[in-house]
Structures are given as C-alpha cells and as structure tokens.
Design an enzyme around this catalytic site. Structure first.
Site, PDB file in Angstrom:
ATOM      1  N   GLY A  12       0.780  -1.242   0.000  1.00 16.15           N
ATOM      2  CA  GLY A  12       0.000   0.000   0.000  1.00 16.15           C
ATOM      3  C   GLY A  12       0.809   1.287   0.000  1.00 16.15           C
ATOM      4  CG  ASN A  14       1.495   3.281  -5.727  1.00 17.27           C
ATOM      5  OD1 ASN A  14       1.938   4.308  -6.246  1.00 17.27           O
ATOM      6  ND2 ASN A  14       2.040   2.088  -5.936  1.00 17.27           N
ATOM      7  CG  LEU A  84      -2.235  -8.272  -6.849  1.00 16.28           C
ATOM      8  CD1 LEU A  84      -1.371  -9.300  -6.134  1.00 16.28           C
ATOM      9  CD2 LEU A  84      -1.517  -7.717  -8.070  1.00 16.28           C
ATOM     10  CG  ASN A 101      -4.251  -0.896 -12.559  1.00 19.89           C
ATOM     11  OD1 ASN A 101      -4.062  -1.123 -11.359  1.00 19.89           O
ATOM     12  ND2 ASN A 101      -3.615  -1.575 -13.514  1.00 19.89           N
ATOM     13  CG  HIS A 103       0.780  -2.311 -15.433  1.00 20.38           C
ATOM     14  ND1 HIS A 103       0.257  -3.513 -14.995  1.00 20.38           N
ATOM     15  CD2 HIS A 103       1.792  -2.620 -16.276  1.00 20.38           C
ATOM     16  CE1 HIS A 103       0.920  -4.512 -15.559  1.00 20.38           C
ATOM     17  NE2 HIS A 103       1.854  -4.001 -16.343  1.00 20.38           N
ATOM     18  CD  GLU A 173       4.056   1.719  -9.335  1.00 22.98           C
ATOM     19  OE1 GLU A 173       3.789   0.838 -10.153  1.00 22.98           O
ATOM     20  OE2 GLU A 173       4.099   1.510  -8.102  1.00 22.98           O
TER      21      GLU A 173
HETATM   22  C1  GAR Z   1       2.962  -1.372  -7.600  1.00 26.54           C
HETATM   23  O1  GAR Z   1       4.236  -1.412  -8.183  1.00 26.54           O
HETATM   24  C2  GAR Z   1       1.896  -1.519  -8.677  1.00 26.54           C
HETATM   25  O2  GAR Z   1       2.242  -0.955  -9.895  1.00 26.54           O
HETATM   26  C3  GAR Z   1       1.796  -3.004  -8.806  1.00 26.54           C
HETATM   27  O3  GAR Z   1       1.890  -3.476  -7.484  1.00 26.54           O
HETATM   28  C4  GAR Z   1       2.730  -2.596  -6.726  1.00 26.54           C
HETATM   29  C5  GAR Z   1       1.996  -2.247  -5.456  1.00 26.54           C
HETATM   30  O4  GAR Z   1       2.785  -1.502  -4.587  1.00 26.54           O
HETATM   31  N1  GAR Z   1       0.558  -3.372  -9.434  1.00 26.54           N
HETATM   32  C6  GAR Z   1       0.464  -4.376 -10.290  1.00 26.54           C
HETATM   33  O5  GAR Z   1       1.390  -5.090 -10.580  1.00 26.54           O
HETATM   34  C7  GAR Z   1      -0.925  -4.584 -10.881  1.00 26.54           C
HETATM   35  N2  GAR Z   1      -0.846  -5.260 -12.132  1.00 26.54           N
HETATM   36  P1  GAR Z   1       2.160  -0.826  -3.292  1.00 26.54           P
HETATM   37  O6  GAR Z   1       1.287  -1.874  -2.593  1.00 26.54           O
HETATM   38  O7  GAR Z   1       3.339  -0.447  -2.446  1.00 26.54           O
HETATM   39  O8  GAR Z   1       1.372   0.368  -3.722  1.00 26.54           O
END
Ligand code: GAR
Length: 190
Positions: A12, A14, A84, A101, A103, A173
């Site tokens: 989490g 992001n 996911l 989203n 990515h 991100e």
């Molecule tokens: C992030 O890098 C996001 O882009 C990826 O999961 C990570 C979550 O990080 N998402 C995917 O791969 C979806 N296809 P976080 O939990 O620290 O935000």
C-alpha cells in the site's frame, strides 16, 4: 469534496501516497472515503492508521458484486493501487471512466493476465528491454488495456535487478499517480 475509493492487495505505498497528497493538498479537495482489500495486507493497516474506513472482501467470483454493494453512494474515483483481482465486465461498465489503475511497466508492453509485481520486472529484464517505467490507465474489462492517462519511462541500468527495478518504479509511481488522479478528477468529475 471529491470522494476516492482505493483498492489494494499489498503493502500500500501508493495508497499511502494518495492519503498523504489529499492531506497536503497536492490532491486538492479530495478524500479517501474507503479502502478495500481483496486479501489480508498492510494496505488495510495504513487506512486504519489514518482513521479511513476499510474492509476486506475475499477475492473470488463475487468480488465485484460485493464491492458494488459497499461502495459509498457518492464515489467519484476508484483507484486500483497495487490491486490484484480483476473487476468484472458489469462493474467496469457501471463505473466506466471512473476507475484507474497503476501498472509497473510501460503499457501496452508487459501487461495482461499474470503480469503483476515482480513477474513484470522479471519479464522486462528477460526481454532485454532498454527502458521500463510506470503507467496509469483507465480500467476496462480487458486486463491493462484501457486508455493511458500518464506514463513515465526511465533507462534500465546494466546491473539492474528485479529489486532495483521495483524500487525505481515505485518512486515513479508515487510521482505520477497523484498527477494522474488530479487530471482525471479535473477532466471527468464535474
Ligand atoms: C505497484 O508497483 C503496482 O504498480 C503493482 O503493485 C505494486 C503495489 O505496490 N501493481 C500491479 O502489478 C498490478 N498489475 P504498493 O502496494 O506499495 O502500492
């Protein structure tokens, strides 16, 4: 006030960035009204730490229908921040243009089923790509196929690893997600 719902499956960071930006005004006039996870994860704890309503809806067939039942009536934007599960066609249709989203790659490359987290970074390194990055895009029923809102690339170093890629991409991100959220809220939400 614009109301944002965030969906998470992992650490989490992001989500944390979104919470911090709504508090600092970097994302102005907006609040996170609900955080939903599809599995136990630290993202739920982050929401709780800030007094944000949060809940776990078990992943599976009924996830989208169950999510629709608990969404606050006024929801301006749904952000998938390291989420996911796949939202079904009906859900995507009901909230068309209001779900985004993040990515961890430069879509349309390295997207689709099974392309998440470290799987993406492994595939990028294996393919000998010269660059990677992050993409924020609208969510449609086709996995990672919706219109791109914002993308930022960087050059892959000679000694790059899955871990170093993940770290660099997280940084990107955290930079582009608030900008993309502001763009969508400004353009799409009256
Ligand atoms: C992030 O890098 C996001 O882009 C990826 O999961 C990570 C979550 O990080 N998402 C995917 O791969 C979806 N296809 P976080 O939990 O620290 O935000």
């Amino acid at each position: 006030m614009k109301n944002i719902v965030v969906l998470v499956s992992g650490g989490g960071t992001n989500l944390q960035r979104i919470i911090d930006c709504t508090a600092s005004g970097e994302i102005p006039n907006a609040q996170v009204t609900l955080v939903v996870a599809d599995r136990e994860c630290f993202g739920l704890q982050r929401a709780a730490n800030h007094g944000i309503p949060n809940m776990l809806i078990k992943r599976g067939q009924d996830f989208s229908a169950n999510l629709a039942k608990v969404l606050p009536q006024v929801t301006d934007l749904i952000v998938l921040a390291g989420f996911l599960s796949i939202l079904n066609r009906e859900f995507c249709g009901s909230f068309s243009g209001k779900i985004i989203n993040i990515h961890p790659a430069l879509l349309p490359k390295f997207g689709g089923k099974g392309m998440w987290g470290h799987h993406v970074h492994e595939a990028v390194l294996e393919a000998g790509e010269k660059e990677s990055g992050a993409t924020v895009h609208f969510v449609t029923p086709g996995i990672d196929e919706g219109q791109i809102i914002l993308q930022k690339p960087f050059e892959i170093a000679d000694n790059e690893t899955v871990e170093s890629l993940a770290e660099k991409i997280h940084r990107i991100e955290h930079e582009i997600l608030p900008v993309a959220i502001n763009k969508v809220l400004k353009e799409r939400v009256p």
